[in-house]
Design an enzyme around this catalytic site. Structure first.
Site, PDB file in Angstrom:
ATOM      1  N   GLU A   1       0.797  -1.220   0.000  1.00  0.00           N
ATOM      2  CA  GLU A   1       0.000   0.000   0.000  1.00  0.00           C
ATOM      3  C   GLU A   1       0.830   1.272   0.000  1.00  0.00           C
ATOM      4  O   GLU A   1       0.468   2.268   0.661  1.00  0.00           O
ATOM      5  CB  GLU A   1      -0.925  -0.010   1.211  1.00  0.00           C
ATOM      6  CG  GLU A   1      -0.233  -0.005   2.586  1.00  0.00           C
ATOM      7  CD  GLU A   1       0.100  -1.372   3.144  1.00  0.00           C
ATOM      8  OE1 GLU A   1       0.374  -1.448   4.352  1.00  0.00           O
ATOM      9  OE2 GLU A   1       0.081  -2.353   2.386  1.00  0.00           O
TER      10      GLU A   1
ATOM     11  N   HIS B   1      -8.381  -3.603  -1.254  1.00  0.00           N
ATOM     12  CA  HIS B   1      -7.654  -3.742   0.008  1.00  0.00           C
ATOM     13  C   HIS B   1      -6.550  -2.679   0.106  1.00  0.00           C
ATOM     14  O   HIS B   1      -6.439  -1.990   1.130  1.00  0.00           O
ATOM     15  CB  HIS B   1      -7.047  -5.148   0.093  1.00  0.00           C
ATOM     16  CG  HIS B   1      -6.302  -5.411   1.361  1.00  0.00           C
ATOM     17  ND1 HIS B   1      -6.904  -5.975   2.458  1.00  0.00           N
ATOM     18  CD2 HIS B   1      -5.007  -5.188   1.713  1.00  0.00           C
ATOM     19  CE1 HIS B   1      -6.017  -6.086   3.441  1.00  0.00           C
ATOM     20  NE2 HIS B   1      -4.849  -5.618   2.995  1.00  0.00           N
ATOM     21  N   GLU B   2      -5.748  -2.539  -0.942  1.00  0.00           N
ATOM     22  CA  GLU B   2      -4.651  -1.572  -0.897  1.00  0.00           C
ATOM     23  C   GLU B   2      -5.188  -0.146  -0.861  1.00  0.00           C
ATOM     24  O   GLU B   2      -4.600   0.729  -0.209  1.00  0.00           O
ATOM     25  CB  GLU B   2      -3.708  -1.772  -2.081  1.00  0.00           C
ATOM     26  CG  GLU B   2      -3.155  -3.182  -2.242  1.00  0.00           C
ATOM     27  CD  GLU B   2      -2.567  -3.765  -0.961  1.00  0.00           C
ATOM     28  OE1 GLU B   2      -2.065  -2.998  -0.113  1.00  0.00           O
ATOM     29  OE2 GLU B   2      -2.616  -4.997  -0.793  1.00  0.00           O
TER      30      GLU B   2
ATOM     31  N   HIS C   1      -6.103   0.772   2.614  1.00  0.00           N
ATOM     32  CA  HIS C   1      -4.931   1.125   3.411  1.00  0.00           C
ATOM     33  C   HIS C   1      -4.633   2.620   3.368  1.00  0.00           C
ATOM     34  O   HIS C   1      -3.896   3.124   4.229  1.00  0.00           O
ATOM     35  CB  HIS C   1      -3.710   0.357   2.910  1.00  0.00           C
ATOM     36  CG  HIS C   1      -3.458  -0.934   3.619  1.00  0.00           C
ATOM     37  ND1 HIS C   1      -3.336  -1.021   4.997  1.00  0.00           N
ATOM     38  CD2 HIS C   1      -3.288  -2.192   3.141  1.00  0.00           C
ATOM     39  CE1 HIS C   1      -3.088  -2.281   5.334  1.00  0.00           C
ATOM     40  NE2 HIS C   1      -3.071  -3.010   4.229  1.00  0.00           N
TER      41      HIS C   1
ATOM     42  N   GLU D   1      -4.188  -4.037   9.431  1.00  0.00           N
ATOM     43  CA  GLU D   1      -4.750  -5.031   8.514  1.00  0.00           C
ATOM     44  C   GLU D   1      -6.197  -5.418   8.807  1.00  0.00           C
ATOM     45  O   GLU D   1      -6.977  -5.625   7.887  1.00  0.00           O
ATOM     46  CB  GLU D   1      -3.867  -6.273   8.496  1.00  0.00           C
ATOM     47  CG  GLU D   1      -2.482  -6.023   7.941  1.00  0.00           C
ATOM     48  CD  GLU D   1      -2.489  -5.542   6.484  1.00  0.00           C
ATOM     49  OE1 GLU D   1      -3.532  -5.627   5.824  1.00  0.00           O
ATOM     50  OE2 GLU D   1      -1.429  -5.082   6.020  1.00  0.00           O
TER      51      GLU D   1
ATOM     52  N   ASP E   1       7.507  -9.753  10.399  1.00  0.00           N
ATOM     53  CA  ASP E   1       6.789 -10.476   9.360  1.00  0.00           C
ATOM     54  C   ASP E   1       6.078 -11.713   9.899  1.00  0.00           C
ATOM     55  O   ASP E   1       5.153 -12.230   9.259  1.00  0.00           O
ATOM     56  CB  ASP E   1       7.751 -10.887   8.237  1.00  0.00           C
ATOM     57  CG  ASP E   1       8.040  -9.737   7.285  1.00  0.00           C
ATOM     58  OD1 ASP E   1       7.600  -8.610   7.580  1.00  0.00           O
ATOM     59  OD2 ASP E   1       8.699  -9.964   6.260  1.00  0.00           O
TER      60      ASP E   1
ATOM     61  N   TYR F   1      -5.353 -10.106   9.863  1.00  0.00           N
ATOM     62  CA  TYR F   1      -6.278  -9.786   8.780  1.00  0.00           C
ATOM     63  C   TYR F   1      -7.710 -10.228   9.096  1.00  0.00           C
ATOM     64  O   TYR F   1      -8.634  -9.410   9.128  1.00  0.00           O
ATOM     65  CB  TYR F   1      -5.813 -10.450   7.482  1.00  0.00           C
ATOM     66  CG  TYR F   1      -4.530  -9.915   6.911  1.00  0.00           C
ATOM     67  CD1 TYR F   1      -4.543  -9.060   5.811  1.00  0.00           C
ATOM     68  CD2 TYR F   1      -3.295 -10.256   7.450  1.00  0.00           C
ATOM     69  CE1 TYR F   1      -3.364  -8.568   5.258  1.00  0.00           C
ATOM     70  CE2 TYR F   1      -2.102  -9.768   6.914  1.00  0.00           C
ATOM     71  CZ  TYR F   1      -2.148  -8.930   5.822  1.00  0.00           C
ATOM     72  OH  TYR F   1      -0.985  -8.433   5.286  1.00  0.00           O
TER      73      TYR F   1
END
Length: 620
Positions: free
Chosen positions: A295, A319-320, A323, A342, A397, A405
């Site tokens: 994003e 979705h992006e 963001h 998220e 990560d 999510y």
């Protein structure tokens, strides 16, 4: 590296290398240099005391050596008149540090951390307003992916892109690499002739003759959102504020796929307020890109695996876009609070998709997400199943799971179900407005939620159980998806009759196909897989989402006909979402694992660090 001659500075350097240790550390920093608020355990910088306000990059892109070289100038804020400015670095070569490009400044490295890199400690004084660092990246820089011409769509020019999230920006810029810091930035980027650079900033739309391009991002963003891509790129607009960058031979198909982008921006603004980034453009990267999308503000980076030819995978663009509010406008202050980025974005994405394509469509997305979440809960460590995480000592990560999510989404949907959609929408609009261009932690959000929406219902809604406990509370929303009920009946009929005669798939969407393949029982035979493949060409589908679940099912059934197609997919596609479950399935038996290792020898060089770091662990 400069030599430090002041003994007091030596002492400061030693303690500053421990600046992010928790309070029980055996090495305590002197009070003068104790960070005013230790929040982010994934930075070695002192961003809470001496902070970057603006960064200017002046870099050249060298494809022959696969390096970026030049300088970055940081404008700093030093309210407490500290004498040390600490930045994050990892795998960078620092040539010199100066005060506004004039007077040399002493610098050294603190103690190296294998995960976080090495803090760069710069001696400053009360008059230091700008710090210029001359440096270059190295071949170890984790953020950078360098592709030769053969790895691109056009096969004429090489390609390079960065991936900053989560803690990779420090491997291409010496910077205070924390989501808890917001900075503006500008850049001058020099590239080889015939190539176009683009950034998460105001971008050129055509190539120039100087090969040097200037960029401005005036809105403050967290450093992980600074992004650069360089290739043989062209631009085509969709409407007055949206458009697409891609290699020339891909551009028209990408524009056709994303034709509804402008409508998505309009729908998002209707829901939660004005879009604050001027433009929303997308660049379609080569297949090695490790994520579906990133994003980066003003310029979403996207995988070509969403180009299906029928616009069936454009929820990723929604979705992006979402963001742009949740993540970019209001940012998690630490990676422990990743769900704030998220979970909100998945909720917002599905509201955009519902506005454009209807509730039936969105409920399919929600149920697929719920199924993925259930699968993950079966194997995920309970301490990683909470929305609020404790990530100290772990790579951020590791938080990129369906907990952030999908559990985040269902948490917000549960609240909506209890307070009503109108109240929920008003709350979220106020949340984004009141916190715009700010960072936030979970506890601040919960206080805002209590004060502005749920007002005394924290216990009855089981808010703390959702946020701080593993698993899903018993008030998790139930998805009623009638279109998937029909798919499940089709599965039952196929398994009972061993025939495709009654499979009426003419009007099935991508999501119905995914549900069908994912829910075939483990007992499905190789012969039954061949029946489906011969009828529907699933092994050679042009839809990457369908391909990925089909290959997983093929591994379970040992359907060997699919394996050559799977190899082609694994060599070509670098998206971790697809790679990880396929390699994990292959690693379950020695025969399949041996085959996977042979494929990986060819494929690994096509993957970004984010992906091959994960696959290395699976196949070790």
């Amino acid at each position: 590296m400069k030599t430090i001659i002041n003994s007091l500075f030596f002492v400061q350097l030693f303690f500053c290398s421990c600046s992010q240790q928790e309070n029980n550390s055996s090495n305590q920093m002197p009070e003068k240099h104790m960070p005013s608020s230790i929040l982010d355990s994934h930075t070695l910088s002192n961003y809470k005391d001496v902070s970057i306000e603006h960064s200017h990059l002046n870099l050249s892109v060298d494809f022959e050596s696969k390096l970026l070289y030049g300088s970055v100038t940081h404008s700093i804020n030093n309210p407490n008149k500290d004498s040390i400015f600490i930045l994050d670095t990892k795998y960078l070569s620092i040539e010199s540090v100066s005060d506004q490009g004039e007077n040399k400044l002493d610098f050294s490295y603190g103690k190296k951390d294998d995960l976080l890199g090495s803090p760069l400690l710069v001696s400053i004084n009360t008059n230091t307003k700008k710090v210029t660092i001359k440096y270059s990246t190295t071949t170890q820089s984790e953020a950078l992916d360098w592709l030769n011409a053969e790895q691109t769509a056009g096969k004429e020019f090489p390609f390079m892109y960065t991936q900053g999230q989560s803690i990779f920006t420090r491997s291409w810029i010496p910077i205070q690499d924390s989501p808890g810091l917001r900075i503006s930035y500008s850049a001058d980027i020099t590239v080889p002739e015939g190539m176009l650079p683009v950034m998460s900033a105001a971008n050129p739309q055509v190539k120039n003759k100087t090969n040097t391009y200037s960029f401005e991002m005036n809105q403050p963003i967290p450093p992980y959102l600074i992004a650069l891509a360089v290739g043989n790129l062209e631009f085509k607009k969709i409407d007055n504020r949206t458009g697409v960058y891609a290699e020339p031979n891909m551009l028209e198909s990408c524009v056709a796929e994303f034709v509804d982008m402008g409508k998505m921006v309009d729908a998002a603004e209707e829901l939660y307020g004005e879009y604050d980034w001027e433009r929303f453009d997308v660049i379609v990267l080569p297949p090695s890109f490790p994520f579906g999308g990133m994003e980066n503000p003003r310029l979403t980076f996207a995988t070509p695996t969403i180009i299906a030819g029928d616009r069936s995978l454009v929820s990723l663009i929604a979705h992006e876009l979402a963001h742009s509010w949740s993540g970019n406008l209001v940012t998690n202050a630490t990676w422990n609070d990743f769900w704030l980025n998220e979970g909100f974005t998945v909720y917002f994405e599905r509201r955009i998709m519902e506005a454009l394509y209807g509730k039936d469509y969105t409920e399919m997305l929600a149920l697929l997400g719920y199924q993925d979440l259930q699968d993950e809960l079966l194997t995920l460590d309970p301490k990683m199943q909470t929305l609020k995480l404790k990530m100290k000592g772990m790579h951020p990560d590791d938080a990129m799971s369906d907990i952030a999510y999908e559990k985040g989404y269902f948490f917000l949907r549960m609240i909506e179900n209890n307070v009503g959609r109108e109240a929920m929408d008003g709350f979220l609009k106020k949340y984004f407005s009141d916190h715009k261009f700010q960072t936030i932690v979970t506890e601040e959000f919960l206080a805002f939620l209590e004060a502005n929406l749920i007002k005394g219902k924290r216990d009855s809604l089981k808010i703390d159980e959702w946020v701080y406990e593993p698993g899903l509370p018993d008030n998790c929303p139930v998805i009623d998806c009638k279109r998937f009920i029909n798919v499940e009946s089709a599965i039952d009929d196929f398994m009972l009759t061993n025939s495709i005669a009654n499979l009426n798939t003419t009007e099935w969407s991508t999501h119905e196909w995914i549900h069908f393949v994912k829910n075939l029982p483990d007992s499905v035979s190789s012969n039954q897989m061949m029946l489906l493949d011969n009828a529907f060409n699933l092994s050679s589908s042009g839809n990457s989402e369908i391909l990925a679940v089909w290959f997983e099912r093929s591994i379970v059934s040992n359907y060997r006909t699919a394996f050559p197609f799977m190899k082609k997919f694994l060599v070509r596609v670098g998206r971790r979402k697809f790679l990880q479950p396929i390699y994990e399935s292959l690693a379950k038996t020695e025969e399949h694992k041996s085959w996977a290792k042979e494929v990986y020898k060819e494929a690994r060089s096509n993957y970004h660090y984010v992906s091959f770091n994960t696959i290395d662990e699976i196949l070790k």
